[in-house]
Design a protein around this motif. Structure first.
Motif, PDB file in Angstrom:
ATOM      1  N   THR A   1       0.848  -1.194   0.000  1.00 59.71           N
ATOM      2  CA  THR A   1       0.000   0.000   0.000  1.00 59.71           C
ATOM      3  C   THR A   1       0.878   1.235   0.000  1.00 59.71           C
ATOM      4  OG1 THR A   1      -1.673  -1.186   1.305  1.00 59.71           O
ATOM      5  CG2 THR A   1      -1.857   1.223   1.190  1.00 59.71           C
ATOM      6  N   ALA A   2       0.745   2.021  -1.058  1.00 60.23           N
ATOM      7  CA  ALA A   2       1.582   3.213  -1.173  1.00 60.23           C
ATOM      8  C   ALA A   2       1.148   4.262  -0.160  1.00 60.23           C
ATOM      9  CB  ALA A   2       1.486   3.787  -2.582  1.00 60.23           C
ATOM     10  N   PRO A   3       2.091   4.982   0.420  1.00 64.85           N
ATOM     11  CA  PRO A   3       1.736   6.048   1.361  1.00 64.85           C
ATOM     12  C   PRO A   3       1.313   7.306   0.608  1.00 64.85           C
ATOM     13  CG  PRO A   3       4.099   6.038   1.046  1.00 64.85           C
ATOM     14  CD  PRO A   3       3.555   4.897   0.217  1.00 64.85           C
ATOM     15  N   GLY A   4       0.694   8.234   1.316  1.00 70.23           N
ATOM     16  CA  GLY A   4       0.483   9.554   0.757  1.00 70.23           C
ATOM     17  C   GLY A   4       1.742  10.390   0.928  1.00 70.23           C
ATOM     18  N   TRP A   5       1.801  11.518   0.228  1.00 72.51           N
ATOM     19  CA  TRP A   5       2.977  12.381   0.341  1.00 72.51           C
ATOM     20  C   TRP A   5       3.194  12.844   1.782  1.00 72.51           C
ATOM     21  CZ3 TRP A   5       6.817  13.189  -2.941  1.00 72.51           C
ATOM     22  CH2 TRP A   5       6.627  12.926  -4.303  1.00 72.51           C
ATOM     23  N   ALA A   6       2.140  13.298   2.412  1.00 79.07           N
ATOM     24  CA  ALA A   6       2.278  13.808   3.777  1.00 79.07           C
ATOM     25  C   ALA A   6       2.700  12.700   4.735  1.00 79.07           C
ATOM     26  CB  ALA A   6       0.974  14.445   4.237  1.00 79.07           C
ATOM     27  N   GLU A   7       2.087  11.529   4.571  1.00 79.89           N
ATOM     28  CA  GLU A   7       2.427  10.390   5.433  1.00 79.89           C
ATOM     29  C   GLU A   7       3.893  10.009   5.262  1.00 79.89           C
ATOM     30  OE1 GLU A   7       1.489   5.593   5.636  1.00 79.89           O
ATOM     31  OE2 GLU A   7       0.171   6.918   4.475  1.00 79.89           O
ATOM     32  N   ALA A   8       4.361   9.982   4.014  1.00 78.16           N
ATOM     33  CA  ALA A   8       5.736   9.568   3.748  1.00 78.16           C
ATOM     34  C   ALA A   8       6.745  10.551   4.330  1.00 78.16           C
ATOM     35  CB  ALA A   8       5.949   9.420   2.246  1.00 78.16           C
ATOM     36  N   LEU A   9       6.487  11.851   4.129  1.00 80.60           N
ATOM     37  CA  LEU A   9       7.489  12.844   4.523  1.00 80.60           C
ATOM     38  C   LEU A   9       7.406  13.236   5.987  1.00 80.60           C
ATOM     39  CD1 LEU A   9       7.670  15.174   1.407  1.00 80.60           C
ATOM     40  CD2 LEU A   9       8.962  13.120   1.950  1.00 80.60           C
ATOM     41  N   ALA A  10       6.331  12.881   6.655  1.00 79.46           N
ATOM     42  CA  ALA A  10       6.218  13.213   8.074  1.00 79.46           C
ATOM     43  C   ALA A  10       6.172  11.952   8.928  1.00 79.46           C
ATOM     44  CB  ALA A  10       4.968  14.057   8.321  1.00 79.46           C
ATOM     45  N   GLY A  11       6.569  10.815   8.342  1.00 72.90           N
ATOM     46  CA  GLY A  11       6.492   9.547   9.042  1.00 72.90           C
ATOM     47  C   GLY A  11       7.744   9.216   9.808  1.00 72.90           C
ATOM     48  N   ARG A  12       7.953   7.921  10.066  1.00 71.86           N
ATOM     49  CA  ARG A  12       9.055   7.500  10.919  1.00 71.86           C
ATOM     50  C   ARG A  12      10.362   7.276  10.170  1.00 71.86           C
ATOM     51  NH1 ARG A  12       8.745   1.569  11.005  1.00 71.86           N
ATOM     52  NH2 ARG A  12       6.831   0.871   9.968  1.00 71.86           N
ATOM     53  N   GLN A  13      10.315   7.276   8.832  1.00 74.14           N
ATOM     54  CA  GLN A  13      11.557   7.127   8.074  1.00 74.14           C
ATOM     55  C   GLN A  13      12.219   8.494   7.916  1.00 74.14           C
ATOM     56  OE1 GLN A  13      12.240   4.106   7.530  1.00 74.14           O
ATOM     57  NE2 GLN A  13      13.932   3.980   6.080  1.00 74.14           N
ATOM     58  N   ALA A  14      13.515   8.554   8.161  1.00 78.15           N
ATOM     59  CA  ALA A  14      14.239   9.824   8.041  1.00 78.15           C
ATOM     60  C   ALA A  14      14.116  10.374   6.626  1.00 78.15           C
ATOM     61  CB  ALA A  14      15.705   9.619   8.406  1.00 78.15           C
ATOM     62  N   LEU A  15      14.245  11.676   6.509  1.00 79.85           N
ATOM     63  CA  LEU A  15      14.111  12.360   5.229  1.00 79.85           C
ATOM     64  C   LEU A  15      15.376  13.170   4.962  1.00 79.85           C
ATOM     65  CD1 LEU A  15      12.377  13.395   2.803  1.00 79.85           C
ATOM     66  CD2 LEU A  15      11.532  15.187   4.347  1.00 79.85           C
ATOM     67  N   ALA A  16      15.975  12.976   3.802  1.00 84.76           N
ATOM     68  CA  ALA A  16      17.120  13.782   3.376  1.00 84.76           C
ATOM     69  C   ALA A  16      16.614  14.762   2.322  1.00 84.76           C
ATOM     70  CB  ALA A  16      18.227  12.900   2.810  1.00 84.76           C
ATOM     71  N   VAL A  17      16.525  16.026   2.685  1.00 82.90           N
ATOM     72  CA  VAL A  17      15.996  17.035   1.770  1.00 82.90           C
ATOM     73  C   VAL A  17      17.153  17.686   1.028  1.00 82.90           C
ATOM     74  CG1 VAL A  17      14.640  19.143   1.552  1.00 82.90           C
ATOM     75  CG2 VAL A  17      14.061  17.470   3.316  1.00 82.90           C
ATOM     76  N   PRO A  18      17.238  17.510  -0.288  1.00 83.64           N
ATOM     77  CA  PRO A  18      18.280  18.207  -1.047  1.00 83.64           C
ATOM     78  C   PRO A  18      18.104  19.721  -0.944  1.00 83.64           C
ATOM     79  CG  PRO A  18      17.257  16.457  -2.364  1.00 83.64           C
ATOM     80  CD  PRO A  18      16.408  16.644  -1.141  1.00 83.64           C
ATOM     81  N   ASP A  19      19.128  20.435  -1.341  1.00 85.93           N
ATOM     82  CA  ASP A  19      19.104  21.891  -1.301  1.00 85.93           C
ATOM     83  C   ASP A  19      17.959  22.411  -2.158  1.00 85.93           C
ATOM     84  OD1 ASP A  19      19.584  24.586  -1.360  1.00 85.93           O
ATOM     85  OD2 ASP A  19      21.688  24.433  -1.923  1.00 85.93           O
ATOM     86  N   LEU A  20      17.026  23.121  -1.538  1.00 86.31           N
ATOM     87  CA  LEU A  20      15.866  23.617  -2.265  1.00 86.31           C
ATOM     88  C   LEU A  20      16.244  24.657  -3.314  1.00 86.31           C
ATOM     89  CD1 LEU A  20      13.297  23.939   0.663  1.00 86.31           C
ATOM     90  CD2 LEU A  20      13.454  22.127  -1.051  1.00 86.31           C
ATOM     91  N   ALA A  21      17.407  25.279  -3.164  1.00 85.43           N
ATOM     92  CA  ALA A  21      17.838  26.268  -4.146  1.00 85.43           C
ATOM     93  C   ALA A  21      18.284  25.620  -5.447  1.00 85.43           C
ATOM     94  CB  ALA A  21      18.971  27.124  -3.583  1.00 85.43           C
ATOM     95  N   THR A  22      18.631  24.330  -5.403  1.00 93.47           N
ATOM     96  CA  THR A  22      19.191  23.676  -6.590  1.00 93.47           C
ATOM     97  C   THR A  22      18.421  22.448  -7.032  1.00 93.47           C
ATOM     98  OG1 THR A  22      20.667  22.257  -5.272  1.00 93.47           O
ATOM     99  CG2 THR A  22      21.503  24.432  -5.903  1.00 93.47           C
ATOM    100  N   SER A  23      17.488  21.949  -6.246  1.00 96.72           N
ATOM    101  CA  SER A  23      16.827  20.674  -6.540  1.00 96.72           C
ATOM    102  C   SER A  23      15.365  20.875  -6.885  1.00 96.72           C
ATOM    103  CB  SER A  23      16.954  19.724  -5.344  1.00 96.72           C
ATOM    104  OG  SER A  23      16.150  18.575  -5.546  1.00 96.72           O
ATOM    105  N   ALA A  24      15.022  20.695  -8.153  1.00101.27           N
ATOM    106  CA  ALA A  24      13.620  20.763  -8.558  1.00101.27           C
ATOM    107  C   ALA A  24      12.834  19.609  -7.963  1.00101.27           C
ATOM    108  CB  ALA A  24      13.517  20.743 -10.085  1.00101.27           C
ATOM    109  N   GLU A  25      13.491  18.442  -7.786  1.00101.49           N
ATOM    110  CA  GLU A  25      12.785  17.299  -7.216  1.00101.49           C
ATOM    111  C   GLU A  25      12.332  17.575  -5.788  1.00101.49           C
ATOM    112  OE1 GLU A  25      16.388  15.288  -9.320  1.00101.49           O
ATOM    113  OE2 GLU A  25      15.912  17.223  -8.418  1.00101.49           O
TER     114      GLU A  25
END
Length: 548
Positions: free
Chosen positions: A154-178
């Motif tokens: 079962t795929a998670p929602g965006w909010a569930e995935a990014l605010a869940g228990r798995q750590a998140l590595a956020v690339p530099d928002l100034a350079t990463s469109a993703e």
């Protein structure tokens, strides 16, 4: 942007590669500001009064596709008295160039990874003429992490995935469109209201509170199958490419259930070409949007503009063959979110100090080290936010009496009014004067470094990251303070309540990188090397944003 390996040289890292030239009849590769340039110009064009060369700037991961498609394309051959030059360049650097450089130095065509970039390019006339490829934005992690989280079924929602228990590595928002697209997807999925804005901010702040993990390290953990591999917003193509690389990859793409925004690799016409140039530019556009380009893009792991999958898409490559539902993003809303997230970061306060000794007259690229330094600095200046504070010094030998440095612009916030103008404009104007300021007599690197650190500490801003940026192509040739004494003085005068780091940029092969590394270590700063001076733009932009 589809890539997270750090190719920029800094203290403890390999130096940037020197210029490479492969002398072939119709193709060559050289390092230039912002990336690799490939060009194809017919060698037998003796009957041509001139050869029209189309300059194309392309997101690095798509550059091999562009090279393949444009080589020998109709209208771009010897018989057409035309050719093409492809530069692999990060989109953020192209944005800076569009704001800072003249028309003759700009590409005719630009293929960034996302249509989000043209919206950040200011008032430059741009026209979208099609798309080369697409790639959905996904969350990459290891297969074992997906299994442990229950996302395989079962795929998670965006909010569930990014605010869940798995750590998140956020690339530099100034350079990463993703990264920016992923956070905007969270906002869209939650209703795009004030509560959604707060949720995005909380996700970013939560990621910042975690132990620092770079996107590159997180992707390595995913490829190696670590169950705790952080989630990283990337393109589907990057996951596909990992599976096609050397060795086995356990990296998989997570497609949140609301759908995915896509990188759309638009073909953007820059300005208006005329005459024969216009015909060659049109030929390049037709080649980049042709069926052959679609096929080449799919073979490299991209989807075509209609979403058709690359060959072998599926479990073996950690991706899905079926395209996820498209989640459309409004560029204006993305810009607003970027502005809001930018306010979360502490601003930087940087005293920039440029070498103006006569060694900067050395040829580099199409000009000199001094003109390249000017252009790279102007490009980087256009990219940093208005709440940054920057000042400008230049140095050589005894510029003011026995003083080796002179202040051109005091350090002030970039959007501050000053002397009937704005600080950013004052800096831009003074950067233009650098090539005319070259002075014989040597380089007073050590004395200038100490004076700059003391000046930055005297003007310390406790709400900002305070630093000194030294750019030099030489070594200390002054009869002032020796290096060992400088290092000891920097340590003795260090103030934990007013820390000032030195960020050193060694420009060219004659610069004293070892001295800059020692100075950086004494101030907990960083040292960068641009062995080829034409790499300065990449290095300088990274140095201006160095915050660790």
């Amino acid at each position: 942007m589809g890539r997270h390996a750090d190719t920029r040289s800094r203290r403890g890292s390999p130096q940037l590669a020197p210029q490479v030239l492969i002398a072939l009849a119709v193709a060559a590769v050289v390092l230039v500001a912002g990336g690799v340039t490939w060009w194809a110009v017919g060698s037998g064009a003796g009957d041509c009064e001139r050869t029209d060369v189309v300059r194309v700037a392309v997101a690095p991961e798509l550059a091999p596709v562009a090279e393949r498609v444009l080589s020998g394309a109709p209208g771009l051959g010897t018989e057409d008295c035309a050719g093409v030059e492809v530069s692999a360049q990060e989109p953020v650097q192209t944005v800076g160039d569009l704001s800072a450089l003249e028309g003759a130095d700009l590409p005719h065509l630009w293929v960034p990874d996302s249509s989000l970039w043209p919206a950040r390019a200011g008032e430059v006339p741009l026209e979208v003429a099609g798309s080369v490829a697409t790639s959905p934005v996904v969350l990459a992690t290891s297969r074992s992490a997906v299994d442990a989280l229950g996302w395989a079924e079962t795929a998670p929602g965006w909010a569930e995935a990014l605010a869940g228990r798995q750590a998140l590595a956020v690339p530099d928002l100034a350079t990463s469109a993703e990264a920016l697209a992923a956070l905007t997807a969270v906002r869209t999925a939650l209703g795009a209201d004030e509560d959604a804005d707060n949720a995005v901010v909380q996700a970013v702040l939560a990621a910042e509170r975690e132990p620092a993990v770079s996107s590159a390290d997180a992707l390595t953990a995913g490829r190696e199958g670590a169950e705790d591999a952080p989630l990283v917003p990337v393109s589907e193509q990057e996951v596909y490419a990992a599976a096609q690389g050397e060795g086995e990859s356990a990296l998989v793409a997570v497609y949140p259930r609301e759908g995915s925004p896509s990188l759309d690799y638009p073909v953007v016409r820059v300005g208006s070409a005329t005459g024969a140039d216009a015909a060659a530019v049109t030929a390049a556009i037709e080649a980049l949007t042709s069926d052959a380009a679609r096929t080449a893009a799919q073979e490299a792991g991209f989807r075509d503009p209609d979403g058709a999958a690359p060959p072998d898409a599926g479990e073996a490559t950690g991706t899905l063959a079926e395209a996820p539902e498209a989640l459309l993003l409004d560029p204006a809303q993305v810009q607003a979110l970027l502005a809001q997230l930018s306010e979360l970061a502490a601003p930087s306060r940087i005293l920039t100090v440029f070498d103006v000794s006569t060694s900067m007259e050395a040829p580099a690229g199409g000009g000199t080290r001094a003109t390249l330094a000017r252009d790279a600095a102007k490009s980087a200046l256009s990219l940093v936010p208005g709440n940054f504070a920057l000042g400008l010094w230049v140095f050589a030998h005894e510029l003011e009496g026995d003083q080796d440095w002179t202040e051109l612009v005091p350090t002030r916030q970039l959007d501050a009014s000053a002397d009937g103008s704005v600080q950013r404009d004052l800096l831009d104007d003074q950067l233009d004067t650098i090539p005319d300021r070259l002075t014989p007599g040597g380089t007073g690197l050590n004395d200038t470094t100490l004076a700059a650190v003391r000046a930055a500490r005297a003007n310390y801003d406790p709400t900002a990251v305070n630093s000194v940026l030294m750019v030099t192509d030489g070594t200390d040739e002054d009869d002032g303070i020796e290096l060992d004494a400088l290092l000891q003085t920097l340590r003795d005068e260090a103030d934990a309540d007013r820390p000032v780091k030195v960020i050193g940029v060694a420009l060219g092969p004659d610069a004293d990188l070892d001295a800059l590394e020692q100075i950086a270590a004494a101030t907990e700063g960083a040292a960068y090397s641009a062995v080829d001076p034409t790499d300065l733009q990449t290095v300088l932009f990274d140095a201006l944003r160095q915050r660790e």
